[in-house]
Design an enzyme around this catalytic site. Structure first.
Site, PDB file in Angstrom:
ATOM      1  NE  ARG A 105      -3.920   0.483   1.899  1.00 44.18           N
ATOM      2  CZ  ARG A 105      -5.177   0.609   2.345  1.00 44.18           C
ATOM      3  NH1 ARG A 105      -5.445   1.452   3.319  1.00 44.18           N
ATOM      4  NH2 ARG A 105      -6.147  -0.094   1.834  1.00 44.18           N
ATOM      5  CG  HIS A 132      -8.388  -0.039  -2.920  1.00 45.38           C
ATOM      6  ND1 HIS A 132      -7.612  -1.128  -2.551  1.00 45.38           N
ATOM      7  CD2 HIS A 132      -9.079   0.311  -1.791  1.00 45.38           C
ATOM      8  CE1 HIS A 132      -7.833  -1.404  -1.271  1.00 45.38           C
ATOM      9  NE2 HIS A 132      -8.703  -0.553  -0.796  1.00 45.38           N
ATOM     10  CD  GLN A 135     -13.287  -1.847  -0.780  1.00 42.96           C
ATOM     11  OE1 GLN A 135     -12.546  -1.763   0.179  1.00 42.96           O
ATOM     12  NE2 GLN A 135     -14.523  -2.321  -0.680  1.00 42.96           N
ATOM     13  CG  ASP A 226     -13.448   6.493  -1.428  1.00 42.11           C
ATOM     14  OD1 ASP A 226     -13.448   6.415  -0.182  1.00 42.11           O
ATOM     15  OD2 ASP A 226     -12.396   6.415  -2.111  1.00 42.11           O
ATOM     16  CB  CYS A 266     -14.099   1.413  -0.287  1.00 43.78           C
ATOM     17  SG  CYS A 266     -13.638   3.151  -0.206  1.00 43.78           S
ATOM     18  NE  ARG A 294     -10.890  -5.240   0.566  1.00 43.82           N
ATOM     19  CZ  ARG A 294     -10.081  -4.236   0.918  1.00 43.82           C
ATOM     20  NH1 ARG A 294     -10.580  -3.164   1.482  1.00 43.82           N
ATOM     21  NH2 ARG A 294      -8.780  -4.286   0.660  1.00 43.82           N
TER      22      ARG A 294
HETATM   23  N1  NVA Z   1      -9.838   6.738  -1.728  1.00 43.38           N
HETATM   24  C1  NVA Z   1      -9.518   6.304  -0.391  1.00 43.38           C
HETATM   25  C2  NVA Z   1      -9.792   4.841  -0.244  1.00 43.38           C
HETATM   26  C3  NVA Z   1      -9.535   4.292   1.126  1.00 43.38           C
HETATM   27  C4  NVA Z   1      -9.818   2.832   1.228  1.00 43.38           C
HETATM   28  C5  NVA Z   1      -8.067   6.620  -0.089  1.00 43.38           C
HETATM   29  O1  NVA Z   1      -7.217   6.368  -0.947  1.00 43.38           O
HETATM   30  O2  NVA Z   1      -7.779   7.125   0.994  1.00 43.38           O
HETATM   31  N1   CP Z   2     -11.428  -0.036   2.260  1.00 37.98           N
HETATM   32  C1   CP Z   2     -10.166  -0.114   2.705  1.00 37.98           C
HETATM   33  O1   CP Z   2      -9.221  -0.384   1.956  1.00 37.98           O
HETATM   34  O2   CP Z   2     -10.025   0.093   4.040  1.00 37.98           O
HETATM   35  P1   CP Z   2      -8.668   0.246   4.840  1.00 37.98           P
HETATM   36  O3   CP Z   2      -8.033   1.552   4.420  1.00 37.98           O
HETATM   37  O4   CP Z   2      -9.076   0.247   6.271  1.00 37.98           O
HETATM   38  O5   CP Z   2      -7.774  -0.916   4.506  1.00 37.98           O
END
Ligand code: NVA
Ligand code: CP
Length: 312
Positions: A105, A132, A135, A226, A266, A294
């Site tokens: 990540r 992502h 997800q 989101d 998400c 998930r």
């Molecule tokens: N768009 C959000 C998704 C989190 C799961 C982010 O990147 O923070």
């Molecule tokens: N939806 C998602 O990826 O959540 P987290 O950021 O908690 O992993």
């Protein structure tokens, strides 16, 4: 059985999967959820190299790996030399010698691609600024559970044209779903990904990017949103608020969708911003099933990438 063609492969983008592989993965995820097919990846080790916070992705990957009989190592930047600036090209080649699979990540998609280039082991995108995909596997599983199919349904995403919007575009196109993105001007999804989704969809389904949330929501079976400011954009959160206000998922917008529509997010969610509390907690919300999935979707992915065998 796991999806044989995925053994040893990376998942950097949703588009790394073919339509058939995606369908097979979702079928496997459903079987695993039903407890019909115990699979084992004994002695395999998954590394989690996360430079951003995570609850769902971290815990669901860890539990999936434990349930497959494998092990997990948390390689947080603050406890490895990554946090002190060891070059990615060096870290990738070293981790490659210890681990069986690595979930990353990070911010730049390019960093993920560099890891995948220098490490021979499979690398999984656990979220970048661009995509992502993990997800979206869970999202599609949730939609399939609800409607019994994906092809022909319409998913409308309302809000920031971010990593979620990009992976949903690709995942829906691969599944034969119509996908509509309603985003403010200057916050549209990645143009190259929109084009890629249109190419994948061909004449099977529709790909629409609009600034009009009401037009996009009309008749949709899935309404998705989101956060308005993603991780790394916290300093823009306040200035984005008035721009995104017309893009809130609330009862009024939901009333335009198909009466049988479900709402997905998400998570984490900001109640009162991109989604109201009433919709998130309402009867059409499926966000808790989505979060649960998930675990099942990523277990199917890990089992396939690692070539898991049925428990005898
Ligand atoms: N768009 C959000 C998704 C989190 C799961 C982010 O990147 O923070
Ligand atoms: N939806 C998602 O990826 O959540 P987290 O950021 O908690 O992993």
């Amino acid at each position: 059985m796991s999806v044989a063609s995925l053994k040893g492969r990376d998942l950097l983008s949703m588009a790394d999967l073919s339509a058939e592989e995606l369908q097979e993965l979702l079928a496997l995820a459903a079987e695993l959820k039903a407890g019909k097919l115990p699979l084992r990846c004994q002695d395999k080790v998954l590394g989690l190299l996360f430079s951003k916070a995570s609850t769902r992705t971290r815990v669901s990957f860890s539990v999936a790996m434990f349930q497959l009989g494998g092990q997990v190592l948390d390689l947080n930047a603050s406890v490895t030399q990554v946090g002190r600036g060891e070059p990615t090209v060096d870290t990738a080649r070293v981790l490659d010698r210890y681990l069986d699979v690595l979930a990353i990540r990070t911010f730049e998609q390019q960093e993920l691609e560099t890891f995948a280039h220098y490490a021979q082991i499979p690398v999984i995108n656990a979220l970048t600024d661009l995509e992502h995909p993990c997800q979206v596997l869970a999202d599609l599983q949730t939609i399939q559970e609800e409607f019994g199919q994906l092809s022909g349904l319409t998913l409308t995403y309302v809000g920031d044209g971010n990593n979620m919007a990009n992976s949903l575009l690709l995942g829906c196109a691969l599944s034969g779903m119509n996908v509509r993105i309603a985003a403010p001007v200057n916050f549209e999804p990645d143009p190259a990904i929109v084009q890629q989704a249109k190419t994948i969809a061909g004449d099977r389904s529709e790909v629409l990017v609009t600034q009009d949330p009401e037009l996009a929501a009309k008749g949709a079976q899935v309404l998705y949103t989101d956060v308005w400011a993603s991780m790394g954009q916290e300093n823009e959160a306040e200035s984005r608020m008035p721009i995104f206000q017309p893009y809130q998922v609330n009862d009024q917008l939901l009333s335009l969708a198909d009466p049988k529509a479900i709402v997905l997010h998400c998570l984490p969610a900001h109640r009162g911003e991109e989604i109201t509390d009433a919709v998130l907690e309402g009867p059409q919300s499926r966000v808790w099933d989505e979060a649960e999935n998930r675990l099942h979707a990523q277990k199917a992915l890990l089992a396939s990438i690692l070539g898991a065998t049925p428990l005898s």
